[in-house]
Write an enzyme that holds these catalytic residues in place. Sequence first.
Site, PDB file in Angstrom:
ATOM      1  N   LYS A 173       0.883  -1.185   0.000  1.00  0.00           N
ATOM      2  CA  LYS A 173       0.000   0.000   0.000  1.00  0.00           C
ATOM      3  C   LYS A 173       0.913   1.226   0.000  1.00  0.00           C
ATOM      4  CE  LYS A 173      -2.992   3.234   1.455  1.00  0.00           C
ATOM      5  NZ  LYS A 173      -2.012   4.339   1.312  1.00  0.00           N
ATOM      6  N   GLU A 249       9.643   1.160  10.927  1.00  0.00           N
ATOM      7  CA  GLU A 249      10.679   2.168  10.690  1.00  0.00           C
ATOM      8  C   GLU A 249       9.972   3.507  10.854  1.00  0.00           C
ATOM      9  OE1 GLU A 249      12.630   4.785   9.386  1.00  0.00           O
ATOM     10  OE2 GLU A 249      12.729   4.006   7.347  1.00  0.00           O
ATOM     11  N   CYS A 283      13.339  10.680   7.664  1.00  0.00           N
ATOM     12  CA  CYS A 283      13.353  10.413   9.118  1.00  0.00           C
ATOM     13  C   CYS A 283      14.765  10.387   9.680  1.00  0.00           C
ATOM     14  CB  CYS A 283      12.561   9.173   9.504  1.00  0.00           C
ATOM     15  SG  CYS A 283      12.387   7.972   8.273  1.00  0.00           S
ATOM     16  N   GLU A 381       9.676  16.063  15.732  1.00  0.00           N
ATOM     17  CA  GLU A 381      10.343  15.761  14.471  1.00  0.00           C
ATOM     18  C   GLU A 381       9.933  16.866  13.490  1.00  0.00           C
ATOM     19  OE1 GLU A 381       9.130  12.122  12.439  1.00  0.00           O
ATOM     20  OE2 GLU A 381      11.120  11.956  11.569  1.00  0.00           O
TER      21      GLU A 381
HETATM   22  C1  SIN Z   1      13.336   7.523   5.482  1.00  0.00           C
HETATM   23  O1  SIN Z   1      13.323   8.726   5.630  1.00  0.00           O
HETATM   24  O2  SIN Z   1      12.371   6.839   5.824  1.00  0.00           O
HETATM   25  C2  SIN Z   1      14.466   6.773   4.825  1.00  0.00           C
HETATM   26  C3  SIN Z   1      15.669   7.564   4.610  1.00  0.00           C
HETATM   27  C4  SIN Z   1      16.802   6.785   3.988  1.00  0.00           C
HETATM   28  O3  SIN Z   1      16.681   5.613   3.610  1.00  0.00           O
HETATM   29  O4  SIN Z   1      17.863   7.384   3.890  1.00  0.00           O
END
Ligand code: SIN
Length: 479
Positions: A173, A249, A283, A381
Amino acid sequence: MKLLRTKSYINGKWVTGHRKFSVTNPYDQSLVAEVEDLSRDQCRTAIQHANDAFKVWKKYAAAERAAILRKWYELQMEHAEELAYLLTLEQGKPLAEALGEIKYGASFVEWFAEEARRVYGDTIPGHKRDIRITTIKQPVGVVAAITPWNFPNAMITRKVAPALAAGCTVVIKPAELTPLSALALAELADQAGFPPGVINIIVSSQASEIGKEMCANPLVRKLSFTGSTRVGKILMRQCADTVKKVSMELGGNAPFIVFDDADVDAAVAGAIASKYRNAGQTCVCTNRLFVQENIYDAFLEKYTAAVKKLTVGNGIDSAVVIGPMIEEKAVVSVEKIVQNAIDNGGKLVTGGKRVGAADSLLFEPTIISNAQRNMQVFTKEIFGPITPIFKFETEAEVIELANDTPYGLASYFYGSDYARIWRIAEALEYGMVGINTGMISTTVAPFGGIKESGFGREGSKYGMDDYLEIKYMCWGGVK
Ligand code: SIN
């Protein structure tokens, strides 16, 4: 655009929904495509097909799975330019960065095509004279993958390639803001020759309904999610009833520490690369920049000069290094975060507002000095092009500051004293530590977090483990 697809892909067929929704370009909100909007029932159907296909796919020899994955990788590289163009249109990141993502994404497919052949078991000395013990690893079954808009390509391949290599089948998805990159990958998967039902992609505007089906459906044996910690917690709760394996993640709040023995120019370059990648929307982006007091002013001056050179605009334009943010609410969120910092004594060094029209999604690369712990830039964040810069005096103080967050994904520091490098790397409560580098993402290393940033590792030799079960066989009567 030869790879533009608007239907979803289930059991080897392109499928329509009962209505459509629009995918727009975040640079100017122009229409990119109208895509079919699938329902929860169609997601259930896709899961059923994935379950049927699993019975076949798991029996393929590892080398056969590897060959099809390899073909998929080659097709992605062959079509890299077009995939990158599509990605920029729907997501906004600059074309060069989009091409980087396509190659990054494809590298997971190449890597796991190779790893497919290395799913080894063990022999273990038996606990009695006539006992022998062996282990084998087997695919978990149907995998559901929920992927984000910030990496519309690579977050799919990073999950799907190890799953397929292990012998699992998948239902994906993609984020509703960026489904076109996912559908283009499905088209290339079709060309690569995966059997029907092995890869399925459900595009839907009803994210929570699809998520509920994926979590509740007992045929799904594993859920892999990349996204916010808030949604990750909901999905984990929903997966509890069927006791699914999950990989999460989730969000981050990365510290980036510059000690006074660091190469300041290198630290400036590293911080910019980490902070402003994808307009600050990853992230692993630097969230809090800590600089030791005796080099604070010198660092700030160089960092500001470098940030002022960053060009913001349409990602299709080759001079642009920062594209638009993904949507209006993302811009509103960074505006509030900047205002909160100013209200609490932060100094706006540069940036702080939209570029162009009042409804533009372009946001100036921003620096806030005199950043403090009571500001949202410390706790939240940011997910946007804002750098708050904090001053610190001692090693102990900065470690305490860096670890003062529920998150534990990426962290970075610059310095040269090797003993301190070890101490800091060990003390940081994060799954990943960049030492004298701001770029840590690579296929060959285990990507993942601790604390409320989640669990599970993606990429590297560890990346297959999340898609495998260990079975132990106890052989008796061996006289
Ligand atoms: C992410 O922001 O979820 C992944 C970043 C990355 O793989 O460098």
